[in-house]
Design a protein around this motif. Structure first.
Motif, PDB file in Angstrom:
ATOM      1  N   SER A  51       0.860  -1.188   0.000  1.00 18.14           N
ATOM      2  CA  SER A  51       0.000   0.000   0.000  1.00 18.14           C
ATOM      3  C   SER A  51       0.889   1.228   0.000  1.00 18.14           C
ATOM      4  CB  SER A  51      -0.917   0.018   1.239  1.00 18.14           C
ATOM      5  OG  SER A  51      -0.160   0.231   2.419  1.00 18.14           O
ATOM      6  N   GLU A  53       1.440   3.221   2.277  1.00 18.53           N
ATOM      7  CA  GLU A  53       2.196   3.374   3.530  1.00 18.53           C
ATOM      8  C   GLU A  53       3.592   2.759   3.455  1.00 18.53           C
ATOM      9  OE1 GLU A  53      -1.873   4.350   4.347  1.00 18.53           O
ATOM     10  OE2 GLU A  53      -1.005   2.595   3.349  1.00 18.53           O
ATOM     11  N   ASP A  73      -2.542   3.886  -3.287  1.00 14.25           N
ATOM     12  CA  ASP A  73      -3.123   2.543  -3.196  1.00 14.25           C
ATOM     13  C   ASP A  73      -3.746   2.235  -4.546  1.00 14.25           C
ATOM     14  OD1 ASP A  73      -2.509   2.210  -0.515  1.00 14.25           O
ATOM     15  OD2 ASP A  73      -4.503   2.787   0.198  1.00 14.25           O
ATOM     16  N   GLN A  77      -6.443  -2.214  -3.415  1.00 17.94           N
ATOM     17  CA  GLN A  77      -5.432  -2.218  -2.357  1.00 17.94           C
ATOM     18  C   GLN A  77      -5.880  -1.333  -1.199  1.00 17.94           C
ATOM     19  OE1 GLN A  77      -1.793  -0.939  -4.410  1.00 17.94           O
ATOM     20  NE2 GLN A  77      -0.908  -2.943  -4.008  1.00 17.94           N
ATOM     21  N   TYR A  78      -5.914  -1.873  -0.031  1.00 20.24           N
ATOM     22  CA  TYR A  78      -6.143  -1.159   1.220  1.00 20.24           C
ATOM     23  C   TYR A  78      -7.297  -0.159   1.132  1.00 20.24           C
ATOM     24  CZ  TYR A  78      -5.019   1.163   5.674  1.00 20.24           C
ATOM     25  OH  TYR A  78      -5.081   1.696   6.946  1.00 20.24           O
ATOM     26  N   GLU A  79      -7.024   1.147   0.995  1.00 20.38           N
ATOM     27  CA  GLU A  79      -8.070   2.164   1.073  1.00 20.38           C
ATOM     28  C   GLU A  79      -8.637   2.593  -0.276  1.00 20.38           C
ATOM     29  OE1 GLU A  79      -7.162   4.348   5.286  1.00 20.38           O
ATOM     30  OE2 GLU A  79      -5.989   5.067   3.560  1.00 20.38           O
ATOM     31  N   ARG A 204      -5.072  -4.674   9.430  1.00 16.84           N
ATOM     32  CA  ARG A 204      -6.136  -3.867   8.824  1.00 16.84           C
ATOM     33  C   ARG A 204      -5.969  -3.791   7.304  1.00 16.84           C
ATOM     34  NH1 ARG A 204      -5.255  -0.021  11.810  1.00 16.84           N
ATOM     35  NH2 ARG A 204      -4.120   1.452  10.480  1.00 16.84           N
ATOM     36  N   ARG A 205      -4.734  -3.606   6.868  1.00 17.01           N
ATOM     37  CA  ARG A 205      -4.488  -3.533   5.427  1.00 17.01           C
ATOM     38  C   ARG A 205      -4.830  -4.851   4.750  1.00 17.01           C
ATOM     39  NH1 ARG A 205       1.461  -2.084   3.149  1.00 17.01           N
ATOM     40  NH2 ARG A 205       1.994  -4.099   4.063  1.00 17.01           N
ATOM     41  N   TRP A 206      -4.438  -5.955   5.381  1.00 25.13           N
ATOM     42  CA  TRP A 206      -4.699  -7.256   4.782  1.00 25.13           C
ATOM     43  C   TRP A 206      -6.194  -7.505   4.617  1.00 25.13           C
ATOM     44  CZ3 TRP A 206      -2.300 -10.948   2.165  1.00 25.13           C
ATOM     45  CH2 TRP A 206      -2.963 -12.172   2.002  1.00 25.13           C
ATOM     46  N   THR A 209      -7.928  -5.470   1.824  1.00 22.80           N
ATOM     47  CA  THR A 209      -7.509  -5.662   0.440  1.00 22.80           C
ATOM     48  C   THR A 209      -8.486  -6.620  -0.240  1.00 22.80           C
ATOM     49  OG1 THR A 209      -5.185  -5.262   0.942  1.00 22.80           O
ATOM     50  CG2 THR A 209      -5.654  -6.532  -1.038  1.00 22.80           C
TER      51      THR A 209
END
Length: 294
Positions: A51, A53, A73, A77-79, A204-206, A209
């Motif tokens: 991501s 980040e 992203d 991906q993520y957000e 959280r990212r995982w 996604t």
């Protein structure tokens, strides 16, 4: 999986949505301070399971050097939202997103520098080649970071295949897959000592996604063909950077790719697959040196 070492954003960074002709993308947008002379813009594309980040630690030093830096992203991906359809994540679609993101950043300050990390290197390479085929050259340069000439190493293909098998077997339940991965890491003593805040972010990212994005891009990593000669034929400055060790594309592969591209090559000491997170000061210095070349 890239692991950011810090999540706190410099004062000059804004988390926002980048509106493009292909939808809105979550970005971290770092602008130079008012008193710093502007030197250009850079668009940073993350890798597999990554991501925006992953580039957090680069944003401060790069913007301090006068660059507006936008880390994105990608779709799914993520957000950044994405459809539950693998066809939406074909490489040509992800490359077209990069072209749209680039167009949204052009503000009279000249074409941006483009950087792709890992899978992002394959996507940005595709974007550059496809645009050049249409006689378009919208970037000032291309940096391939910890990305290789073709498919990933056989050992990593085996690990990636486990994900391809596991996601559908667990009903595309990202939480269930996360728990299995953590258990396997613990059994193999591969689970790093990660600060609680970073661990919470990775979780959280995982789970946010889109699983179809992971399925489609995993297959790309395992089947990518060698397009180095096509890229070498594009009249665009190129830069190849990696750590001393790389489990996805062995460093000798990356070295040979740089020779074929006639591109400057930098190895970041003490870094592995993610020099952007593992050695950000040294990585930023290398990027600034390339972007500011005469």
């Amino acid at each position: 999986m890239s692991r950011p070492t810090a999540l706190d954003l410099p004062e000059t960074v804004v988390a926002r949505r980048l509106e493009t002709s292909r939808g809105a993308f979550a970005v971290l947008d770092a602008a130079p301070a008012a008193e710093v002379p502007a030197r250009g813009t850079a668009l940073l594309i993350p890798g597999f399971t990554g991501s925006k980040e992953d580039f957090t630690a680069l944003l401060g030093p790069l913007s301090a050097a006068g660059y507006r830096v936008v880390a994105v992203d990608g779709r799914g991906q993520y957000e950044t939202d994405g459809p539950r359809d693998e066809r939406a994540y074909a490489q040509r679609e992800l490359a077209a997103d990069v072209v749209a993101q680039t167009a949204a950043l052009v503000d009279g300050g000249g074409p941006p520098h483009l950087l792709g990390h890992s899978l992002g290197g394959l996507i940005t390479r595709s974007a550059v080649i496809s645009e050049a085929a249409q006689g378009r050259h919208p970037w000032a340069s291309l940096t391939l970071m910890s990305s290789g000439p073709a498919a990933i190493d056989a050992s990593q293909q085996a690990r990636t295949q486990m994900l391809l098998d596991g996601l559908p077997a667990l009903g595309f339940d990202m939480e269930a897959v996360w728990q299995v991965m953590r258990s396997l890491d613990a059994e193999n003593s591969e689970q790093p000592d990660t600060p609680a805040a970073i661990d919470a972010f990775l979780h959280r990212r995982w789970v946010t996604t889109v699983p179809e994005q992971l399925m489609a891009t995993a297959r790309q990593l395992m089947t990518e063909t060698d397009r180095v000669d096509e890229l070498a034929a594009v009249p665009l400055p190129k830069f190849v950077i990696s750590g001393e060790v790389d489990y996805a594309w062995p460093v000798p592969w990356v070295d040979a790719m740089a020779v074929r591209l006639n591109a400057p090559r930098v190895v970041i000491k003490g870094a592995e697959h993610s020099p952007n997170a593992e050695r950000p000061a040294e990585t930023a210095a290398a990027l600034i040196g390339f972007w500011s070349r005469d």
